[in-house]
Scaffold this active site. Structure first.
Site, short mmCIF file in Angstrom:
data_model
loop_
_atom_site.label_atom_id
_atom_site.label_comp_id
_atom_site.label_asym_id
_atom_site.label_seq_id
_atom_site.Cartn_x
_atom_site.Cartn_y
_atom_site.Cartn_z
N ASP A 1 0.83 -1.20 0.00
CA ASP A 1 0.00 0.00 0.00
C ASP A 1 0.88 1.26 0.00
OD1 ASP A 1 -2.02 1.82 0.37
OD2 ASP A 1 -2.88 0.83 2.11
N ASP B 1 -10.59 4.10 -1.25
CA ASP B 1 -11.18 3.08 -0.36
C ASP B 1 -12.69 3.00 -0.49
OD1 ASP B 1 -8.61 2.94 0.48
OD2 ASP B 1 -9.07 3.16 2.62
C1 GAL Z 1 -5.57 2.22 2.83
C2 GAL Z 1 -6.02 1.08 1.97
C3 GAL Z 1 -7.03 0.27 2.75
C4 GAL Z 1 -6.36 -0.24 4.02
C5 GAL Z 1 -5.76 0.92 4.81
C6 GAL Z 1 -4.94 0.43 5.98
O1 GAL Z 1 -4.65 2.98 2.13
O2 GAL Z 1 -6.60 1.56 0.78
O3 GAL Z 1 -7.53 -0.80 1.98
O4 GAL Z 1 -5.37 -1.16 3.66
O5 GAL Z 1 -4.93 1.71 3.99
O6 GAL Z 1 -4.30 1.46 6.68
#
Ligand code: GAL
Length: 397
Positions: free
Chosen positions: A149, A222
């Site tokens: 990520d 998200d």
């Molecule tokens: C976001 C991601 C989510 C989750 C989250 C965790 O950037 O898109 O799916 O993984 O971080 O902090």
């Protein structure tokens, strides 16, 4: 494929550009990955016990046998690095190796999460500068899947852009290289590990995700457990179908089915649309507390078969009339899956012409949510589709 930036001489760059980043990646996930991920329900509170409970529920509910095999821990498992740079899990996860073993003993696969930046999105330790160490650690735990990520890597990209004001591609190239770097590190472990690129679609990731050995890549920000969020993402995917195929999939984010803030019709829309999109099906609910309705949506075998069809073609929108949309997905055997979606706030009578989905005639039509046969009259089908609902069909030639 984009040029890979290497801190070497030009000829070395050329050689690297010609060699594929990964020969392992294309052999993984011939159909979209299916499983469970901790984030949508547990977020930062997830513990080792929650993950074990999810693994047990995948087995006892029948979800594993329906295809949901990945058990993926998202952010907030990470602890501190020791003096050698080795990362430890935090107190919520007392024994990652034992967890991986228990997941495998149930016929499931183990997934984990990190970032190419120094910190994860939830500000835990991440892999920048420790890519090989972390990849080796994951392999020692039996990890089969890594969600990577972008998060704090964006700060590095901003600094890179500021240092290279005349190169508008510099920051994005840094990002691309960071994903290629982790793919190489994963491959070096000798363990086949699925690489999920999570960077919200930046720089049209679908155009280069496979070239860096990505097996799936998020195309959007998200998802949240609301019809508006799900619909904005799901119906916002037209045009991406050509970029998906066996081993490399567009990822419109994880499922919210069963999390409680959509109606059953809305969750059926969510599941139908994701299946037509050949999207990864990663359940995001508390599997230990599923209603029969949630189970029936997540485990509808005919809808799952649309997602997992071996042809590996993503579907696309074929018709739009205001809030009424028709999407279709080519299936093996010249069959086609069709979603007739009503995005409006009242029930609607909708007509599908077989010609809308390039079918001259149909030998068999099945409503995939009722399981009942449907008859076309004069080459068309008319049905009342509930508000925010779907008529999902499988049409045989
Ligand atoms: C976001 C991601 C989510 C989750 C989250 C965790 O950037 O898109 O799916 O993984 O971080 O902090």
């Amino acid at each position: 494929m984009r040029r890979l930036i290497l801190p070497l001489i030009f000829t070395a760059t050329l050689c690297a550009a010609q060699a594929p980043v990964s020969t392992i990646a294309p052999t993984l996930v011939p159909t979209p990955p299916m499983g469970w991920n901790s984030w949508n329900h547990f977020a930062g509170k997830v513990t080792q016990k929650d993950v074990m409970d999810a693994a047990d529920a995948l087995v006892s509910s029948g979800m594993r046998d329906a295809g949901y095999v990945y058990v993926n821990i998202d952010d907030t498992w990470e602890g501190q690095r020791d003096a050698t740079g080795m990362l430890r899990a935090n107190d919520k996860f007392p024994d990652m190796k034992a967890l991986g073993d228990a997941i495998h003993a149930r016929g499931l696969k183990f997934g984990i999460y990190s970032s190419p930046g120094p910190r994860t999105c939830a500000n835990f330790a991440a892999s920048y500068g420790y890519e090989q160490k972390d990849a080796d650690l994951y392999a020692s735990w039996g990890v089969d899947y890594l969600k990577y990520d972008l998060c704090s890597f964006r700060t590095l990209m901003q600094a890179g852009a500021a240092d290279h004001p005349t190169d508008p591609d510099y920051a994005n190239q840094m990002m691309i290289d960071s994903y290629a770097k982790m793919r190489r590190a994963l491959d070096k472990t000798g363990r086949p590990i699925v690489l999920s690129l999570c960077q919200y679609g930046v720089d049209d990731v679908w155009k280069w995700g496979a070239s860096v050995g990505g097996n799936l890549w998020r195309t959007t920000g998200d998802i949240r457990d609301s019809y508006d969020s799900m619909a904005k993402i799901g119906f916002g995917q037209p045009g991406l179908a050509p970029y998906a195929g066996p081993g490399h999939w567009n990822d419109p984010d994880m499922l919210e089915v069963g999390n409680g803030h959509m109606t059953a019709d809305e969750y059926r829309t969510h599941m139908s649309l994701w299946a037509i999109l050949a999207a990864p099906l990663l359940a995001g609910n508390d599997l230990s507390k599923m209603t029969p309705e949630t189970e029936s949506i997540l485990m509808n075998k005919a809808v799952i078969a649309v997602d997992q069809d071996p042809l590996g073609k993503q579907g696309d929108r074929v018709k739009q009339d205001g809030d009424l949309e028709v999407w279709s997905k080519p299936l093996s055997g010249s069959a086609v899956a069709v979603g007739v979606f009503n995005r409006s706030k009242s029930d609607a009578s909708m007509t599908l012409k077989l010609s809308d989905v390039s079918m001259a005639s149909a030998s068999k039509i099945t409503d995939l949510w009722t399981g009942k046969p449907v008859t076309a009259k004069d080459g068309q089908i008319t049905a009342t589709v509930p508000m925010h609902g779907v008529l999902m069909l499988r049409i045989e030639p």
